[in-house]
Write a protein that holds these residues in place. Structure first.
Motif, short mmCIF file in Angstrom:
data_model
loop_
_atom_site.label_atom_id
_atom_site.label_comp_id
_atom_site.label_asym_id
_atom_site.label_seq_id
_atom_site.Cartn_x
_atom_site.Cartn_y
_atom_site.Cartn_z
N MET A 35 42.24 37.54 26.42
CA MET A 35 40.76 37.51 26.16
C MET A 35 40.17 38.67 25.80
O MET A 35 40.38 39.54 26.75
N GLN A 36 39.30 38.45 24.63
CA GLN A 36 38.38 39.69 24.47
C GLN A 36 37.06 39.77 25.08
O GLN A 36 36.40 38.73 25.17
N MET A 37 37.05 40.52 26.03
CA MET A 37 35.93 40.66 26.99
C MET A 37 34.76 41.82 26.26
O MET A 37 35.39 42.86 26.00
N LYS A 43 31.63 46.22 31.25
CA LYS A 43 30.85 47.55 32.02
C LYS A 43 30.24 46.84 33.26
O LYS A 43 30.14 47.47 34.20
N PHE A 44 29.43 45.81 32.96
CA PHE A 44 28.89 45.06 34.08
C PHE A 44 29.87 44.70 35.08
O PHE A 44 29.50 44.93 36.33
N LEU A 45 31.12 44.17 34.65
CA LEU A 45 32.17 43.79 35.66
C LEU A 45 32.59 44.91 36.54
O LEU A 45 32.84 45.00 37.93
N GLU A 46 32.77 46.07 35.98
CA GLU A 46 33.38 47.40 36.51
C GLU A 46 32.30 47.95 37.31
O GLU A 46 32.59 48.33 38.68
N THR A 47 30.90 47.83 36.98
CA THR A 47 30.00 48.29 37.77
C THR A 47 29.84 47.47 39.19
O THR A 47 29.76 48.01 40.51
N VAL A 48 30.01 46.16 39.23
CA VAL A 48 29.83 45.28 40.36
C VAL A 48 30.83 45.51 41.17
O VAL A 48 30.78 45.52 42.22
N MET A 49 31.84 45.40 40.74
CA MET A 49 33.25 45.76 41.44
C MET A 49 33.51 47.02 42.21
O MET A 49 34.08 47.06 43.14
N LYS A 50 33.01 47.91 41.38
CA LYS A 50 33.32 49.50 41.94
C LYS A 50 32.34 50.02 42.53
O LYS A 50 32.29 50.95 43.66
N PHE A 129 32.15 37.02 38.22
CA PHE A 129 33.20 36.07 38.11
C PHE A 129 33.21 35.50 36.72
O PHE A 129 34.11 35.11 36.52
N SER A 130 32.01 35.24 36.12
CA SER A 130 32.13 34.57 34.93
C SER A 130 32.63 35.53 33.85
O SER A 130 33.41 35.01 33.04
N ALA A 131 32.40 36.81 33.97
CA ALA A 131 32.96 37.87 32.95
C ALA A 131 34.66 37.80 33.06
O ALA A 131 35.27 38.15 32.28
N MET A 132 35.15 37.16 34.65
CA MET A 132 36.40 37.51 34.73
C MET A 132 37.16 36.01 34.32
O MET A 132 38.40 35.93 34.23
N GLY A 133 36.26 35.31 33.54
CA GLY A 133 36.87 33.99 33.18
C GLY A 133 36.64 32.85 34.31
O GLY A 133 37.47 31.89 34.26
#
Length: 376
Positions: A35-37, A43-50, A129-133
């Protein structure tokens, strides 16, 4: 797009997508085969997770890892049952034997999904969560009829409803992914037939179909393009028609239970009284509106008082907005006649019975006045 419950063989692609996302939340660059993210989503996913609330983000990843592990077991079992032994299923079995994690029960999976729903109520985690599929994962899992337990599938739909409600970013994902059609297909696949089938797996009580309608409703309400796309779809409108009971008794389709009628009526009301509702949109739902006028506000045909009150409120609001009242006007004499009788009945009640019916009385009195002034 047809759902996994529509008769085709399940692809389980949604499970692989989520597993890949869980393994690459550290920023690993995807290959051309995955999947191409977008850079923005990554960037948003990494910020929220980290950098977000660590406990919540880490807990979400743990929940998803546990669920994907158990779903992998279900997938392997289903493939062994249908295809016999092959290299892929044998490898999956060996991997399963190597792990020491305890298998999750059906109740365990429901509990995890309930916890996940609580987490994605926060808009940042919903987007992560949506960005993760997350959307294809939930829709795909809910569509695996006969493989994933019904209670787990229902819980996935509840998470999807929470994930999408009042969240344009996620609603966009649902609309672009074709998930609305998948959910509509699933709704019709879940209609119980009067004869045959596993009674335990059939949606006799309508709860699963109610969850499907809720998920579709939350995915489009308040989203301009989502509402337009759904209303323009014949299949989408048929979901509401079936949920209201307009197809009950035909082709062996039993009448919908109260929970499903209630949810479908709420959705109809939202669509025909929306700020974006047009004369043309309301015209598409003329048959539904007339069904409400003749069946769903009449206590003789609709015993559920909440449904009757919702129907009365919908008709009042439509008359107030005056965008298109032709369907109501066509039933004016029948509605007024029944309303006058019902008002007389309620006024003769006493004690708690009268108090219980007081709001219905108020709605009827206001609607009768509105109908007396109605001009088309």
């Amino acid at each position: 797009m047809s759902s996994g419950g529509g008769g085709g063989e399940p692809s389980w692609a949604w499970l692989g997508l989520l597993k890949w996302s869980l393994a690459h939340t550290d920023g690993t660059r995807p290959t051309s085969e995955t999947m191409q993210m977008s850079d923005e989503d990554r960037k948003f996913l990494e910020t929220v997770m980290k950098e977000g609330i660590v406990d919540e983000g880490e807990r979400m990843k743990t929940i998803l890892s546990d669920l994907t592990r158990e779903l992998d077991r279900m997938k392997a079992e289903a493939e062994r049952d249908t295809d016999g032994s092959n290299e892929e299923t044998e490898a999956a079995q060996k991997d399963e034997e190597k792990t020491n994690e305890q298998e999750l029960s059906e109740d365990d999976m429901v509990d995890l999904l309930t916890e996940l729903r609580d987490i994605v109520e926060q808009i940042d985690y919903a987007k992560a969560f949506s960005a993760m599929g997350g959307v294809p994962f939930l829709v795909g899992c809910a569509s695996e009829r006969g493989v994933v337990p019904k209670s787990v599938r229902s819980s996935c739909l509840a998470v999807l409803a929470t994930l999408t409600q009042n969240n344009p970013h996620v609603q966009d994902m649902v609309l672009k992914s074709g998930s609305l059609q998948t959910l509509a297909d699933l709704f019709f696949a879940e209609i119980p037939r009067e004869e045959g089938g596993d009674q335990d797996e059939q949606d006799i009580d309508g709860k699963l179909r109610s969850r499907i309608v809720q998920a579709i409703s939350c995915s489009v309400r308040g989203h301009v393009e989502g509402e337009r796309a759904f209303c323009a779809s014949e299949g989408g409108r048929q979901v509401i028609e079936c949920g209201l009971g307009m197809l009950g008794g035909s082709d062996g389709v039993p009448p919908p239970p109260p929970a499903l009628r209630r949810r479908s009526l709420f959705f109809l009301q939202a669509l025909v009284t929306s700020d974006e509702a047009t004369k043309e949109r309301i015209e598409l739902f003329s048959a539904c509106i007339q069904h409400v006028c003749l069946n769903m506000i009449n206590q003789e045909s609709e015993p559920d008082v909440e449904i009757r009150e919702t129907g009365l409120g919908m008709l009042q609001r439509m008359i107030e907005q005056n965008k298109n009242v032709r369907a109501i006007a066509a039933c004016k004499s029948e509605v007024v006649s029944h309303g006058v009788r019902r008002v007389s009945e309620i006024r003769k009640m006493e004690g708690e019975e009268k108090e219980y019916a007081s709001y219905e009385l108020e709605l009827w009195e206001a609607l009768i006045v509105q109908l007396a002034r109605l001009k088309v």
